[in-house]
Motif scaffolding. Structure first.
Motif, PDB file in Angstrom:
ATOM      1  N   GLN A  90      20.167 100.503  20.122  1.00  0.00           N
ATOM      2  CA  GLN A  90      19.983  99.800  21.380  1.00  0.00           C
ATOM      3  C   GLN A  90      18.392  99.404  21.133  1.00  0.00           C
ATOM      4  OE1 GLN A  90      20.254 103.278  23.509  1.00  0.00           O
ATOM      5  NE2 GLN A  90      18.029 103.675  23.805  1.00  0.00           N
ATOM      6  N   TRP A  91      17.964  98.575  22.093  1.00  0.00           N
ATOM      7  CA  TRP A  91      16.673  98.134  22.068  1.00  0.00           C
ATOM      8  C   TRP A  91      15.723  99.263  22.714  1.00  0.00           C
ATOM      9  CZ3 TRP A  91      15.162  94.359  19.285  1.00  0.00           C
ATOM     10  CH2 TRP A  91      16.025  93.265  19.037  1.00  0.00           C
ATOM     11  N   GLY A  92      15.849 100.087  23.328  1.00  0.00           N
ATOM     12  CA  GLY A  92      15.142 101.178  23.937  1.00  0.00           C
ATOM     13  C   GLY A  92      15.118 100.725  25.335  1.00  0.00           C
ATOM     14  N   GLU A  93      13.929 101.097  26.113  1.00  0.00           N
ATOM     15  CA  GLU A  93      13.902 100.560  27.464  1.00  0.00           C
ATOM     16  C   GLU A  93      13.149  99.498  27.956  1.00  0.00           C
ATOM     17  OE1 GLU A  93      12.053 103.854  29.779  1.00  0.00           O
ATOM     18  OE2 GLU A  93      11.071 104.423  28.029  1.00  0.00           O
ATOM     19  N   TRP A  94      12.646  98.633  26.733  1.00  0.00           N
ATOM     20  CA  TRP A  94      11.988  97.484  27.149  1.00  0.00           C
ATOM     21  C   TRP A  94      12.903  96.479  26.798  1.00  0.00           C
ATOM     22  CZ3 TRP A  94       6.983  97.753  28.785  1.00  0.00           C
ATOM     23  CH2 TRP A  94       6.290  98.849  28.683  1.00  0.00           C
TER      24      TRP A  94
ATOM     25  N   LYS B 191      17.090 101.648  29.294  1.00  0.00           N
ATOM     26  CA  LYS B 191      17.884 101.772  28.315  1.00  0.00           C
ATOM     27  C   LYS B 191      19.335 100.859  28.365  1.00  0.00           C
ATOM     28  CE  LYS B 191      16.011 105.668  26.002  1.00  0.00           C
ATOM     29  NZ  LYS B 191      16.430 106.801  25.418  1.00  0.00           N
ATOM     30  N   LYS B 192      19.936 101.298  29.706  1.00  0.00           N
ATOM     31  CA  LYS B 192      21.249 100.496  29.906  1.00  0.00           C
ATOM     32  C   LYS B 192      21.016  99.308  30.376  1.00  0.00           C
ATOM     33  CE  LYS B 192      25.199 101.523  32.695  1.00  0.00           C
ATOM     34  NZ  LYS B 192      25.745 102.406  33.606  1.00  0.00           N
TER      35      LYS B 192
ATOM     36  N   LEU C 237      22.190  92.136  19.661  1.00  0.00           N
ATOM     37  CA  LEU C 237      21.295  91.585  18.416  1.00  0.00           C
ATOM     38  C   LEU C 237      22.219  90.326  17.810  1.00  0.00           C
ATOM     39  CD1 LEU C 237      19.055  92.029  16.730  1.00  0.00           C
ATOM     40  CD2 LEU C 237      20.460  93.406  15.163  1.00  0.00           C
ATOM     41  N   ASP C 238      21.458  89.209  17.923  1.00  0.00           N
ATOM     42  CA  ASP C 238      22.118  88.092  17.412  1.00  0.00           C
ATOM     43  C   ASP C 238      23.251  87.755  18.264  1.00  0.00           C
ATOM     44  OD1 ASP C 238      19.960  87.712  15.386  1.00  0.00           O
ATOM     45  OD2 ASP C 238      21.119  88.818  13.938  1.00  0.00           O
TER      46      ASP C 238
END
Length: 75
Positions: A7-11, A49-50, A56-57
């Motif tokens: 995941q990207w995290g929360e940002w 996060k959700k 990605l791409d």
């Protein structure tokens, strides 16, 4: 090649929302402050996060590499 991206995290990108921070391609982060736009930087904000997701791409990468077999070699 198998690749797993959690995941990207929360940002996330602040498209349509006010940016709280700006991030450059090299990872430099600045607080947005009074400036509505910083040239060369992308606007980001904490979205959770959700909502940030795991694309990605344009797709989710959920593949795991195969486990290699180990062979014992007699000495």
């Amino acid at each position: 090649m198998a690749f797993f991206f959690k995941q990207w995290g929360e940002w996330g990108r602040s498209i349509g929302l006010a940016s709280t921070h700006w991030i450059d391609r090299d990872g430099t982060v600045r607080e947005a402050g009074a400036s509505p736009y910083v040239a060369g930087f992308a606007g980001i904000r904490r979205v959770g996060k959700k909502r940030a997701g795991a694309l990605l791409d344009g797709r989710e990468h959920r593949e795991f590499p195969a486990v290699a077999e180990l062979h014992h070699v007699a000495a």
